[in-house]
Design an enzyme around this catalytic site. Structure first.
Site, PDB file in Angstrom:
ATOM      1  N   ASP A  58      -7.266  -2.320 -51.430  1.00 29.99           N
ATOM      2  CA  ASP A  58      -7.240  -2.004 -50.090  1.00 29.99           C
ATOM      3  C   ASP A  58      -8.433  -3.065 -49.430  1.00 29.99           C
ATOM      4  OD1 ASP A  58      -6.632  -0.608 -47.828  1.00 29.99           O
ATOM      5  OD2 ASP A  58      -8.272   0.338 -47.771  1.00 29.99           O
ATOM      6  N   LYS A  62      -7.709  -5.899 -46.443  1.00 30.91           N
ATOM      7  CA  LYS A  62      -8.474  -5.988 -45.094  1.00 30.91           C
ATOM      8  C   LYS A  62      -9.168  -7.194 -44.660  1.00 30.91           C
ATOM      9  CE  LYS A  62      -9.055  -0.896 -45.141  1.00 30.91           C
ATOM     10  NZ  LYS A  62      -9.955   0.132 -45.196  1.00 30.91           N
TER      11      LYS A  62
END
Length: 80
Positions: A58, A62
């Site tokens: 994750d 990002k």
């Protein structure tokens, strides 16, 4: 910013609230990793499966998004 005459020089921030909480909780032996993850889950900080937060993917996604928004070229998820 990218559509103005300004250049992005640096981006700072917390890309994972879960990792920030867990690392803060285990720092100095305050909590075990398992206890910190369980507490983060109890507080609603994690995804339903905390492994999704803890494997780093994750954060990598990002980082790629931020890099692309900053007009960096050649940044791919596979390179993270």
């Amino acid at each position: 910013l990218t559509q103005s005459s300004h250049d992005i020089v640096k981006v700072e921030g917390v890309l994972s609230g879960t990792l920030a909480y867990v690392l803060g909780a285990v720092a100095g032996g305050k909590m075990t990793l398992s206890a910190a993850v369980a507490k983060a889950k109890e507080l609603g900080y994690t995804e339903p499966d905390p492994r999704q937060d803890l494997n780093g993917m994750d954060v990598a996604r990002k980082a790629v998004i931020l890099a692309r928004l900053s007009k960096l070229k050649g940044i791919e998820l596979k390179d993270m």
